[in-house]
Structures are given as structure tokens and as C-alpha cells.
Design a protein around this motif. Sequence first.
Motif, short mmCIF file in Angstrom:
data_model
loop_
_atom_site.label_atom_id
_atom_site.label_comp_id
_atom_site.label_asym_id
_atom_site.label_seq_id
_atom_site.Cartn_x
_atom_site.Cartn_y
_atom_site.Cartn_z
N LEU A 2 0.83 -1.21 0.00
CA LEU A 2 0.00 0.00 0.00
C LEU A 2 0.86 1.26 0.00
O LEU A 2 0.59 2.21 -0.75
CB LEU A 2 -0.92 0.00 1.22
N ALA A 3 1.89 1.27 0.83
CA ALA A 3 2.77 2.44 0.91
C ALA A 3 3.48 2.66 -0.42
O ALA A 3 3.62 3.80 -0.89
CB ALA A 3 3.78 2.27 2.03
N ARG A 4 3.96 1.60 -1.01
CA ARG A 4 4.68 1.71 -2.29
C ARG A 4 3.75 2.22 -3.39
O ARG A 4 4.13 3.11 -4.18
CB ARG A 4 5.25 0.36 -2.66
N CYS A 5 2.54 1.67 -3.47
CA CYS A 5 1.59 2.12 -4.48
C CYS A 5 1.20 3.58 -4.25
O CYS A 5 1.07 4.36 -5.21
CB CYS A 5 0.35 1.23 -4.47
N ALA A 6 0.99 3.95 -2.99
CA ALA A 6 0.65 5.34 -2.69
C ALA A 6 1.75 6.28 -3.15
O ALA A 6 1.49 7.32 -3.78
CB ALA A 6 0.40 5.50 -1.19
N LEU A 7 2.99 5.94 -2.84
CA LEU A 7 4.11 6.79 -3.22
C LEU A 7 4.22 6.90 -4.74
O LEU A 7 4.36 8.00 -5.28
CB LEU A 7 5.41 6.22 -2.63
N ASP A 8 4.14 5.76 -5.43
CA ASP A 8 4.27 5.77 -6.89
C ASP A 8 3.18 6.63 -7.54
O ASP A 8 3.45 7.45 -8.42
CB ASP A 8 4.21 4.34 -7.43
N LEU A 9 1.94 6.43 -7.09
CA LEU A 9 0.83 7.15 -7.71
C LEU A 9 0.89 8.65 -7.41
O LEU A 9 0.65 9.48 -8.30
CB LEU A 9 -0.50 6.59 -7.21
N VAL A 10 1.23 9.01 -6.18
CA VAL A 10 1.25 10.42 -5.81
C VAL A 10 2.41 11.14 -6.50
O VAL A 10 2.25 12.29 -6.96
CB VAL A 10 1.31 10.58 -4.29
N ILE A 11 3.56 10.51 -6.59
CA ILE A 11 4.67 11.14 -7.31
C ILE A 11 4.32 11.33 -8.78
O ILE A 11 4.65 12.34 -9.40
CB ILE A 11 5.95 10.29 -7.17
N GLU A 12 3.61 10.36 -9.33
CA GLU A 12 3.24 10.43 -10.75
C GLU A 12 2.16 11.46 -11.03
O GLU A 12 2.23 12.22 -12.00
CB GLU A 12 2.76 9.05 -11.20
#
Length: 216
Positions: free
Chosen positions: A22-32
Motif C-alpha cells: 500500500l505504501a509503495r503504491c501510494a508513493l508511486d501514484l502520488v509522485i506520478e
Amino acid sequence: MDATGNGPERRGRKARRTREALARCALDLVIERGLRGVTVEEIAQAADVDRRTFSRYFSSKEAAVLDVVRGDGNRINRALRARPSVEPPLTAYRRAVLDWLDDPAAEPWHLRPRVFDLLAMAEAEPTLYAAYHHIRVDAQEESVAILAQRLGVDPRADLRPAVAVAAGAGALLAAQAAWIRGGRPAALPEFVVQAFDALSVNLREYPQVHGGAEHH
């Protein structure tokens, strides 16, 4: 009951993997896409879980995005506990921060993928910055307790531990801001040294001039 006796251990590993996903997906999506361009539902879907599962681990998308840096306050405090007891509080805090940045057991914080981009975004996103500030405050409260124990004082009656942590954390925050503005991800240790060195300067030696009159 699990015949092998390791059922709770397996469940713990599964929970950690879910949280990390969840943390990894959140970071990837928000940075993108930016913080406003991402919903909790999209983060959960990217991690292949439902919204209810997300809510078991995180109170908000900001908390999920910042999970990558949440453990760093703990690492600073572990380094602070390990500093020699003869070191003055501010010296111990400074060296703990530098030990954290040069920890051979972990990838340097400032060189981790996307951490620089995340903190640069936090400077521009009020809700993300507020969530990050809350993480810092929690870590600093523990730092105060550690220094109070070293000094053998009650931090509610003796301000020295709180003042040392406030000064050290302020230096770290100033270094981080300069690091982000400078655009050089590898340069954070240099800025940390400069910021802590600035604390050793007696600023009262510099005259303050207001309207042509010097005030002391």
C-alpha cells in the motif's frame, strides 16, 4: 491452531507485505499524479486490496505516502541512544543524525528512490507537509525523553533536553529545505553539517539594525 506454531508469524509477515505494498503504491501514484490526483480507492486497487483493508493500515493517503520516511525518526533515536553518554545533548543529536545518514545497515535516506521528490512535494502540499510534521514531532518527543534520561532529569521541569532537540531538529529541517532547493540529492549530509555548524555561531555578536538604530 497452526500445527507448526508459526501461524501468527506468517500473519505478521503478510500484514507487513500488505502495508508495504500500500505504501509503495501510494508513493508511486502520488509522485506520478500529485496528491490531489490520487484517491484512497485507487491506492487500494493498485495494491490489490479493498478500501477497508487500506483503512486498517493507514488513516489517510498522506499517511500511506509518508510511510517510507516514518521509520527514520526511529533510526535517529536508535543512533541517539547509542551515542556516548559523555557527549553534550546537542552534540549527541548532531552525531546521531549524521550516523543515521551514514548507516551501513540501510540505504542512505537521502538516496532512496523518490524520497527527494516526495519531500519536495511535501513543501508544496499543505496536508502532506502537516502529516510529515506530525511524524517529526512524534520522533522528537522520543528524542527529548532519551536526552532527559541521559541527563537524569525530568523533561517537564528541566528544559535542556527539549531545547537541544528543538535546536537540532530545526537545524535538520533547515538543512532539508536547503537540500530540496539545491536540487542535489546526494548533498544532504553537507547541508546538515552546515546547519549544525550555524548553531555554534553566537548570533548575538551580529548587530541588529532597525531604522538606523542599533539594538543590543
